[in-house]
Scaffold this motif. Structure first.
Motif, PDB file in Angstrom:
ATOM      1  N   LEU A   1       0.818  -1.213   0.000  1.00 49.14           N
ATOM      2  CA  LEU A   1       0.000   0.000   0.000  1.00 49.14           C
ATOM      3  C   LEU A   1       0.854   1.267   0.000  1.00 49.14           C
ATOM      4  CD1 LEU A   1      -2.925  -1.062   2.327  1.00 49.14           C
ATOM      5  CD2 LEU A   1      -3.003  -0.607  -0.126  1.00 49.14           C
ATOM      6  N   VAL A   2       2.011   1.239   0.657  1.00 41.45           N
ATOM      7  CA  VAL A   2       2.932   2.378   0.580  1.00 41.45           C
ATOM      8  C   VAL A   2       3.397   2.545  -0.869  1.00 41.45           C
ATOM      9  CG1 VAL A   2       5.221   3.226   1.245  1.00 41.45           C
ATOM     10  CG2 VAL A   2       3.689   2.301   2.981  1.00 41.45           C
ATOM     11  N   TYR A   3       3.735   1.433  -1.501  1.00 37.18           N
ATOM     12  CA  TYR A   3       4.152   1.460  -2.910  1.00 37.18           C
ATOM     13  C   TYR A   3       3.026   2.002  -3.784  1.00 37.18           C
ATOM     14  CZ  TYR A   3       4.759  -0.539  -7.567  1.00 37.18           C
ATOM     15  OH  TYR A   3       4.834  -0.714  -8.913  1.00 37.18           O
ATOM     16  N   PHE A   4       1.812   1.504  -3.600  1.00 37.48           N
ATOM     17  CA  PHE A   4       0.677   1.955  -4.394  1.00 37.48           C
ATOM     18  C   PHE A   4       0.422   3.449  -4.180  1.00 37.48           C
ATOM     19  CE2 PHE A   4      -3.870   2.944  -4.579  1.00 37.48           C
ATOM     20  CZ  PHE A   4      -4.112   2.697  -5.909  1.00 37.48           C
ATOM     21  N   SER A   5       0.490   3.895  -2.929  1.00 37.21           N
ATOM     22  CA  SER A   5       0.242   5.305  -2.624  1.00 37.21           C
ATOM     23  C   SER A   5       1.284   6.216  -3.267  1.00 37.21           C
ATOM     24  CB  SER A   5       0.232   5.525  -1.110  1.00 37.21           C
ATOM     25  OG  SER A   5      -0.793   4.775  -0.514  1.00 37.21           O
ATOM     26  N   SER A   6       2.544   5.819  -3.186  1.00 35.01           N
ATOM     27  CA  SER A   6       3.586   6.662  -3.778  1.00 35.01           C
ATOM     28  C   SER A   6       3.492   6.671  -5.298  1.00 35.01           C
ATOM     29  CB  SER A   6       4.972   6.210  -3.318  1.00 35.01           C
ATOM     30  OG  SER A   6       5.230   4.897  -3.722  1.00 35.01           O
TER      31      SER A   6
END
Length: 160
Positions: free
Chosen positions: A66-71
């Motif tokens: 989710l951090v990857y998706f958000s960034s």
């Protein structure tokens, strides 16, 4: 969200650019990524099928995805390996994509304004110096130019 607003106010206020401004802008962007991540986490734990491509094997893997998706969403790269699957997650992802672009545009505008204000001050100072120089008599101009040349020569060759 309140912390993000305080960081944005800190960026708008100053009339100079230094490492504090640059680090505050990076922190603001990272904070926006975390806000997006925590909101998406809420939807994933409510409905695990709200995203395609997430690794749901452990909470740590889900968080990293989710951090990857958000960034990727906030920077508008959008690789497509993780995609929103529900209507509410599609809407939230698109809003965060717009927020990421808005943050980038505002940040560039603020930095441009600060840089141009500093450039205008330097230009006014140089015009004032040139105007003062031409107001001097010819003998005073030669003496001033000689002092400047001597200073530059001594500084270049480390004599003084």
């Amino acid at each position: 969200m309140l912390i993000f607003w305080e960081v944005l106010k800190f960026l708008i206020k100053p009339s100079y650019i230094n490492t504090d401004i640059i680090s505050a802008s990076a922190c603001g962007y990272l904070l926006l990524i975390e806000i997006c991540t925590f909101l998406m986490q809420f939807f994933v734990y409510k409905n695990p099928q709200s995203f395609k491509g997430l690794d749901l094997s452990s909470p740590a893997n889900t968080y990293i995805d989710l951090v990857y998706f958000s960034s990727v969403t906030l920077t508008s790269i959008g690789f497509g390996d993780i995609t929103p699957n529900a209507h509410h997650t599609k809407l939230i992802a698109s809003l965060f994509g717009i927020a990421g672009q808005f943050y980038s545009v505002v940040l560039v505008g603020i930095l441009r304004r600060i840089f141009l204000e500093a450039l205008a001050v330097l230009l006014l100072l140089s015009i004032r110096c040139v105007t003062h120089f031409y107001a001097l008599s010819a003998i005073q101009q030669c003496a001033s130019a000689s002092l400047v040349i001597n200073h530059l020569f001594l500084k270049k060759y480390s004599i003084a």
